[in-house]
Write an enzyme that holds these catalytic residues in place. Structure first.
Site, PDB file in Angstrom:
ATOM      1  N   HIS A 123       0.836  -1.207   0.000  1.00 54.36           N
ATOM      2  CA  HIS A 123       0.000   0.000   0.000  1.00 54.36           C
ATOM      3  C   HIS A 123       0.868   1.253   0.000  1.00 54.36           C
ATOM      4  O   HIS A 123       0.631   2.194  -0.765  1.00 54.36           O
ATOM      5  CB  HIS A 123      -0.914  -0.022   1.231  1.00 54.36           C
ATOM      6  CG  HIS A 123      -1.708   1.226   1.436  1.00 54.36           C
ATOM      7  ND1 HIS A 123      -3.006   1.357   1.007  1.00 54.36           N
ATOM      8  CD2 HIS A 123      -1.388   2.398   2.023  1.00 54.36           C
ATOM      9  CE1 HIS A 123      -3.457   2.567   1.328  1.00 54.36           C
ATOM     10  NE2 HIS A 123      -2.484   3.204   1.944  1.00 54.36           N
ATOM     11  N   GLU A 124       1.878   1.264   0.846  1.00 53.04           N
ATOM     12  CA  GLU A 124       2.744   2.444   0.952  1.00 53.04           C
ATOM     13  C   GLU A 124       3.573   2.642  -0.315  1.00 53.04           C
ATOM     14  O   GLU A 124       3.745   3.773  -0.780  1.00 53.04           O
ATOM     15  CB  GLU A 124       3.644   2.324   2.179  1.00 53.04           C
ATOM     16  CG  GLU A 124       2.901   2.425   3.494  1.00 53.04           C
ATOM     17  CD  GLU A 124       2.133   3.728   3.631  1.00 53.04           C
ATOM     18  OE1 GLU A 124       2.676   4.797   3.267  1.00 53.04           O
ATOM     19  OE2 GLU A 124       0.989   3.691   4.080  1.00 53.04           O
ATOM     20  N   HIS A 127       1.554   4.365  -2.947  1.00 50.49           N
ATOM     21  CA  HIS A 127       1.485   5.827  -2.858  1.00 50.49           C
ATOM     22  C   HIS A 127       2.636   6.475  -3.630  1.00 50.49           C
ATOM     23  O   HIS A 127       2.453   7.468  -4.337  1.00 50.49           O
ATOM     24  CB  HIS A 127       1.545   6.275  -1.393  1.00 50.49           C
ATOM     25  CG  HIS A 127       0.237   6.179  -0.669  1.00 50.49           C
ATOM     26  ND1 HIS A 127      -0.917   6.763  -1.131  1.00 50.49           N
ATOM     27  CD2 HIS A 127      -0.088   5.568   0.503  1.00 50.49           C
ATOM     28  CE1 HIS A 127      -1.910   6.526  -0.276  1.00 50.49           C
ATOM     29  NE2 HIS A 127      -1.427   5.795   0.718  1.00 50.49           N
ATOM     30  N   GLU A 184      -6.116   6.812  -1.380  1.00 49.83           N
ATOM     31  CA  GLU A 184      -6.139   5.602  -0.568  1.00 49.83           C
ATOM     32  C   GLU A 184      -6.656   4.411  -1.366  1.00 49.83           C
ATOM     33  O   GLU A 184      -6.097   3.304  -1.289  1.00 49.83           O
ATOM     34  CB  GLU A 184      -6.993   5.829   0.682  1.00 49.83           C
ATOM     35  CG  GLU A 184      -6.416   6.836   1.662  1.00 49.83           C
ATOM     36  CD  GLU A 184      -5.026   6.426   2.112  1.00 49.83           C
ATOM     37  OE1 GLU A 184      -4.848   5.255   2.507  1.00 49.83           O
ATOM     38  OE2 GLU A 184      -4.112   7.249   2.087  1.00 49.83           O
TER      39      GLU A 184
END
Length: 262
Positions: A123-124, A127, A184
């Protein structure tokens, strides 16, 4: 007229781009600028927070991260990525432009399997892959520019001032505020596909969010505190599983499953 000329001059500087999922973006900063800022912030964190001394923990987190990094664009893979596990009880993790990743020891207690931790780190990385930091900074810069334009126009007749402030209000709310949910969701989607292609069970991303939802209220970690809600994310990720499970199954069938043990 002065308002229109000024705004045209401002928006002529906008650099348009497209995210990995096909969403249009406004990116005003270069990749090198973002990387420099990410490296500077990371070095500052390393000076302020102690890192774990347990080599096995660092190797475990690096093992997961390295598998994930095999499934990002080639130009990103060419960077020298650095991973640090920080001694911090808060359940948090981050990735920064410039190839810097940090995981708190508190996150290891919640993301207690390699699959769950892959969901967090993926997920990070998502980004960074989608230039979300650049996009947020660009939006903020445009908002500040708009406020400056409004100040310059303060001497104009009231009807023109109303038009200017109204336009800026739309720009601020429509451009700056609405993207947090999109960021997100986009990072969730990128991370889910990334972990599946790396051989981590994507269903564990759903289990991670269920663990977060179970914490509830003010106990929800900072990492999980952004919109949309935990249940919304669970539903969205669950709906995306059929599309990514074949990637996971292929890796397993070929005997390339990751072996990352703490």
């Amino acid at each position: 007229m002065k308002f229109l000329v000024t705004m045209i001059s401002v928006f002529s500087l906008i650099a348009c781009a497209v995210s990995p999922t096909g969403r249009k973006q406004v990116l005003l900063f270069s990749g090198d600028q973002m990387a420099d800022m990410g490296v500077t912030a990371y070095q500052s964190m390393k000076q302020q927070q102690p890192a774990v001394e347990d080599a096995s923990t660092s190797q475990y987190v690096s093992c997961i991260t390295n598998r994930l990094l095999q499934h990002i664009p080639q130009d990103m893979q060419q960077k020298t990525w650095e991973v640090t596990v920080f001694k911090d009880d808060t359940p948090n993790a981050f990735a920064l432009p410039g190839g810097k990743i940090g995981v708190h020891t508190g996150m290891l207690e919640i993301a207690d399997t390699s699959g769950k931790l892959a969901a967090v780190i993926g997920h990070e990385i998502g980004h960074v892959w989608a230039n979300h930091g650049n996009e947020r900074m660009s939006q903020s810069s445009l908002a500040q520019t708009g406020l400056q334009v409004a100040a310059i126009l303060s001497g104009e007749p009231s009807a023109e001032k109303q038009l200017a402030l109204g336009a800026l209000g739309i720009a601020t709310q429509g451009v700056v505020l609405k993207y947090s949910r999109k960021h997100e969701k986009e990072a969730d989607a990128l991370g889910l596909e990334m972990m599946a292609k790396a051989g981590f069970d994507p269903a564990e991303a759903v289990e991670l969010w269920r663990s977060m939802a179970a914490k509830g209220g003010t106990n929800v970690p900072e990492f999980m505190s952004t919109h949309p809600s935990e249940q919304t994310r669970i539903n969205k990720l669950s709906a995306q599983l059929p599309a990514v499970i074949p990637f996971y199954q292929q890796v397993r069938n070929e005997g390339r499953a990751p072996v990352c043990r703490r």
